[in-house]
Design a protein around this motif. Sequence first.
Motif, PDB file in Angstrom:
ATOM      1  N   MET A   1       0.808  -1.218   0.000  1.00 40.55           N
ATOM      2  CA  MET A   1       0.000   0.000   0.000  1.00 40.55           C
ATOM      3  C   MET A   1       0.847   1.276   0.000  1.00 40.55           C
ATOM      4  N   PRO A   2       1.954   1.338   0.763  1.00 34.93           N
ATOM      5  CA  PRO A   2       2.807   2.540   0.664  1.00 34.93           C
ATOM      6  C   PRO A   2       3.408   2.715  -0.734  1.00 34.93           C
ATOM      7  N   ILE A   3       3.648   1.585  -1.427  1.00 37.67           N
ATOM      8  CA  ILE A   3       4.196   1.670  -2.792  1.00 37.67           C
ATOM      9  C   ILE A   3       3.207   2.388  -3.704  1.00 37.67           C
ATOM     10  N   ILE A   4       1.923   2.047  -3.545  1.00 36.30           N
ATOM     11  CA  ILE A   4       0.888   2.702  -4.365  1.00 36.30           C
ATOM     12  C   ILE A   4       0.859   4.192  -4.073  1.00 36.30           C
ATOM     13  N   SER A   5       0.877   4.544  -2.785  1.00 32.58           N
ATOM     14  CA  SER A   5       0.838   5.963  -2.413  1.00 32.58           C
ATOM     15  C   SER A   5       2.034   6.708  -2.995  1.00 32.58           C
ATOM     16  N   ARG A   6       3.216   6.085  -2.868  1.00 29.16           N
ATOM     17  CA  ARG A   6       4.448   6.767  -3.273  1.00 29.16           C
ATOM     18  C   ARG A   6       4.584   6.844  -4.789  1.00 29.16           C
ATOM     19  N   GLU A   7       4.438   5.694  -5.466  1.00 32.11           N
ATOM     20  CA  GLU A   7       4.714   5.674  -6.906  1.00 32.11           C
ATOM     21  C   GLU A   7       3.609   6.337  -7.731  1.00 32.11           C
ATOM     22  N   SER A   8       2.419   6.472  -7.154  1.00 29.41           N
ATOM     23  CA  SER A   8       1.346   7.162  -7.874  1.00 29.41           C
ATOM     24  C   SER A   8       1.488   8.676  -7.778  1.00 29.41           C
TER      25      SER A   8
END
Length: 365
Positions: free
Chosen positions: A158-165
């Motif tokens: 979930m942090p990956i989605i927040s960061r990379e988006s």
Amino acid sequence: MTESAPQTLQRPLQRRAIALVSGGLDSMLAVKVMQEQGIHVEGVNFFTGFCVEGHTHAIRKKDKDKNKRNNALWVAEQLGIKLHIVDISEEYKDVVLNPKHGYGANLNPCLDCKIFMVNKATLMLNKARELAGEKGFDFIITGEVVGQRPKSQRKETMPIISRESGADDRLLRPLSAKNLPETLPEREGWVDRSQLHDFSGRNRKPQMALAKRFGLDDFAQPAGGCCFLTDESYSRKLADLWQARNERRYELDDIMLLKVGRHIRPAPHYKLIISREEGENRFLEGYRYQFTSITTSSCPGPLALIDGKLESDHELRQAAAIVARYSKGRTDDEVVVEVRDPSGVVRQLPVRPATPDQVSPEWMV
């Protein structure tokens, strides 16, 4: 005596969120949770070409009792929110063909898909803030639940989605917020964290209970999304298409046809797409100006498209015999088929229907 200036009452600014609306229950609940806190919510639904469940139900008789609605539009109507439908099917090809984080169990690039869609929503959010200032959007919400999906909804992804988006802490998941770090809307007091939820895992009981509390008793896909790329059979057909073309590419018509009919590949350079019922017959009719087609003329039977090129009269007779195999004349000594090329030129061809052992199970895609 001096007069004091009239005082103007300042109303608190109503915060605005944009929600990713898939048409399923989770995004529906996420919006309701925000509306309950007085947040103005508008929805966005991204069209990829792979999530058109209502369209498939409209074609096949066996699905006649299933809803033929656009679920995202229906959800927006139930929630009383404006819905933005955005066609991203061309841009989305790169997500399907080159997923940075790989595929799931099938050809579903779920993590890359979520990053891509949140990024698109972030761009909308930024553009709206640029154009409309306080009338733009303040944050993004999704119906994601920690641990519900093995690829894209793990706590560590979930942090990956927040960061990379690019959404960073403007991305709020109301159904799982208490399991995640505080986001900007919570820290700023735009939403009350204590009224958010801590759902996790694949158990749907908390969502069902919340739906009941909101008075929601009609919703779609209670156990998951509608993306065809999560389907093993569909993914197998897409992989076969790429192998036959010797390159990984597709057009919108390709991915629509993968949902319809029996797909039989007697040779690497061609396959037959054979309708299974009247509704599919009518659907495939629309492609007769793009493909050579075969249908039976001496008895009721299916319509078949030839995807590829037949290289000999033997292959034409073989294809015609297979089509006759799925007609009402399958036990007859002879069936007459009609072979029509895309320009409309038609020829009649008598064939003996193929027997079961003449249609290899290995040809079934």
